[in-house]
Enzyme design. Structure first.
Site, PDB file in Angstrom:
ATOM      1  N   LYS A 176      39.203  31.082  49.988  1.00 55.59           N
ATOM      2  CA  LYS A 176      40.108  32.187  50.297  1.00 55.59           C
ATOM      3  C   LYS A 176      39.557  32.915  51.518  1.00 55.59           C
ATOM      4  O   LYS A 176      38.327  33.097  51.627  1.00 55.59           O
ATOM      5  CB  LYS A 176      40.179  33.129  49.093  1.00 55.59           C
ATOM      6  N   SER A 188      46.894  37.624  44.971  1.00 54.65           N
ATOM      7  CA  SER A 188      46.744  37.499  46.401  1.00 54.65           C
ATOM      8  C   SER A 188      46.097  36.179  46.832  1.00 54.65           C
ATOM      9  O   SER A 188      46.142  35.849  48.020  1.00 54.65           O
ATOM     10  CB  SER A 188      45.888  38.659  46.912  1.00 54.65           C
ATOM     11  N   SER A 192      44.415  38.479  40.836  1.00 53.17           N
ATOM     12  CA  SER A 192      44.698  37.583  41.966  1.00 53.17           C
ATOM     13  C   SER A 192      44.164  36.168  41.872  1.00 53.17           C
ATOM     14  O   SER A 192      44.474  35.356  42.732  1.00 53.17           O
ATOM     15  CB  SER A 192      44.200  38.204  43.266  1.00 53.17           C
TER      16      SER A 192
HETATM   17  N1  GLN Z   1      48.432  42.464  42.521  1.00 57.41           N
HETATM   18  C1  GLN Z   1      47.320  43.342  42.463  1.00 57.41           C
HETATM   19  C2  GLN Z   1      47.296  44.214  43.699  1.00 57.41           C
HETATM   20  O1  GLN Z   1      48.144  44.082  44.494  1.00 57.41           O
HETATM   21  C3  GLN Z   1      46.039  42.584  42.312  1.00 57.41           C
HETATM   22  C4  GLN Z   1      45.542  41.984  43.576  1.00 57.41           C
HETATM   23  C5  GLN Z   1      44.205  41.348  43.422  1.00 57.41           C
HETATM   24  O2  GLN Z   1      43.779  41.015  42.320  1.00 57.41           O
HETATM   25  N2  GLN Z   1      43.528  41.183  44.530  1.00 57.41           N
HETATM   26  O3  GLN Z   1      46.440  45.013  43.879  1.00 57.41           O
END
Ligand code: GLN
Length: 506
Positions: free
Chosen positions: A82, A157, A181
């Site tokens: 990532k 994400s 995410s």
């Molecule tokens: N969807 C959540 C957010 O937007 C989690 C994102 C994540 O785990 N990086 O913060």
């Protein structure tokens, strides 16, 4: 149609390792075919940075190690990171224009450990900007497509990671999970993913979002593959102040997860058709309420029935503050983000506006140009909830809620159940663009993943079927602290009798 990469011919990472050890295939062959597959699948937009020379240099080194008998456990295995992990050589953007062209002088611990184990990196994977999002639509470099249906989001994400694994471009990928995410994109792309206990995998070199929540975790087709990666990346790191050292001595020894896996195996490996006999699965009523789409509910129910057939028993439990995890998280995570992202001021590194009058204007223009809408929204919220006069009402209140959410899980584990299972997401993947006019609609999709993150617990997502439009559904398996070995073993039992994790859109 993408030509499948060579590594898909072998049974998981273990099969790949055996083939590499016997020299049936070389690391360079694997890397070349994976690079070609990534090129053919470029319309997915899952990769942000590929550098064939860097990849092939790692592959050649793996071949040398394999030939000399000094190979690490992942020698020659094609993976990718990532873009939220800093990497020497490859650019690191965290999906943001703010870091366009940035090259880190050092590797993140996760990257370094995988490289030391011999894994060959194909490059950097697309993600939501600074890991803020649930659909990978917030990347400054464009949305990622779900390989199962190009109209659908891959989840976020770590959307590039999940898409690359689902399309079998790599054998495994790294991700980060702040509020879901790893688990959420794994679920929406039909792959396995695990977020380990907070503090067990180093955050050193991970681009910071919400530091008390951020945790790295792998994505791969199967639970066995996840074990291979987690075993390598977990363990104490003196360069991360929140890395756990004393809490559990076993945590810091290499091979900890593998031993946890073995221990769980022996405990549940009663011969016969019921290897999970006696396992108590807590099923929270709040995870099956009105917000859960019927297609997702049906796939999760079928998975639970499969676990019962393996000998586990279902126990109703309650996590009464499940919905309150949303406001608690969307106060705490933006608060930490507003503080973490203050470093991008155009002075030290990152984007700097071309034109400005004085220093203040340079900083504000650089930030206005460098950050996308969702990131700005979070910075505004975070700055507000931390400000004088509001701090007690919002931030402290959210921290109290966080504690209560963690206690709810502990109550369930104390005397009711060994693990908790439920859905990962309320629906299958949405279409790209569906929530464009309502940015907070995405936040509600995090309802089943946020509590785990606030509590710092380990949890995984395992493919368990398909819903509306043939889009994948994931089962969430949540453990108590340091139970990742057990989670992986339990998921493995399920994957021995089901084949959802073997399906791919190829
Ligand atoms: N969807 C959540 C957010 O937007 C989690 C994102 C994540 O785990 N990086 O913060």
């Amino acid at each position: 149609m993408t030509k499948p990469a060579l590594h898909t011919q072998f049974e998981g990472i273990a099969g790949l390792r055996a083939a590499l050890a016997q020299r049936q295939v070389s690391a360079v062959d694997l890397a070349q075919s994976a690079l070609a597959a990534a090129e053919t699948a470029s319309s997915l937009n899952s990769f942000l940075h590929i550098d064939a020379e860097l990849t092939l240099a790692q592959a050649r080194a793996a071949d040398v190690a394999l030939a000399s008998g000094s190979a690490g456990p992942l020698a020659g295995v094609p993976i990718a990171h990532k873009d939220a992990f800093v990497t020497r050589g490859w650019r690191t953007t965290a999906g943001s224009k703010m870091l366009d062209g940035y090259v880190s002088p050092f590797d993140a611990t996760v990257v370094e450990r995988l490289q030391q184990a011999g894994a060959v990196s194909l490059g950097k994977l697309n993600c939501d900007e600074f890991a803020m999002g649930s659909g990978n639509e917030n990347s400054a470099y464009g949305a990622v497509k779900n390989p199962w249906d190009h109209a659908a989001v891959p989840g976020g994400s770590s959307g590039g990671s999940a898409a690359a694994v689902a399309a079998r471009l790599v054998a495994a990928a790294t991700g980060t999970d702040t509020g879901g995410s790893v688990r959420q994109p794994a679920a929406l792309c039909g792959v396995s993913g695990i977020k380990p206990t907070y503090g067990t995998v180093s955050r050193y070199g991970m681009v910071a979002f919400g530091s008390s929540l951020d945790q790295a975790g792998p994505l791969a087709p199967s639970s066995r593959d996840l074990l291979e990666l987690l075993d390598v990346i977990s363990g104490f790191d003196p360069r991360d102040a929140t890395s756990l050292q004393k809490c559990d001595d076993a945590v810091n020894e290499p091979g900890r997860v593998r031993r946890g896996f073995d221990a769980a195996q022996s405990r549940f490996d009663a011969a016969g058709s019921q290897p999970l006999k006696g396992l108590r699965i807590g099923v929270p009523e709040e995870y099956f309420g009105a917000g859960l789409a019927p297609d997702v509910a049906a796939a999760v129910e079928a998975a639970l029935a499969q676990f019962e057939a393996l000998g586990a028993v279902r126990v109703p439990v309650s996590l009464p503050r499940t919905e309150l995890a949303i406001p608690a998280y969307y106060v705490i995570a933006p608060a930490e983000a507003s503080s973490n992202l203050a470093r991008y001021d155009g002075v030290r590194y990152g984007h700097r506006a071309a034109q400005y009058g004085d220093l203040n204007e340079m900083i504000s223009r650089s930030r206005a140009e460098g950050f996308g809408d969702e990131v700005k929204r979070r910075i505004l919220i975070g700055t507000y909830v931390l400000s004088h006069g509001y701090y007690d009402a919002y931030y402290l209140q959210a921290q109290r809620l966080r504690r209560m959410i963690a206690q709810d899980f502990q109550r369930a584990y104390a005397d009711q159940c060994d693990v908790i299972m439920g859905p990962v997401t309320p629906t299958v993947a949405k279409n790209i663009g569906d929530n464009r006019d309502d940015p907070t609609a995405d936040w509600l999709a995090d309802v089943y993943t946020l509590g785990v993150s606030l509590a710092g617990l380990p949890a995984m997502s395992v493919p368990c079927g398909f819903g509306h439009g043939g889009r994948p559904v994931g089962l969430q398996i949540i453990g108590n602290y340091f139970d990742e070995g057990r989670l992986l073993a339990i998921a493995d039992r399920y994957q021995q009798v089901t084949d959802w994790h073997k399906r791919s859109p190829l």
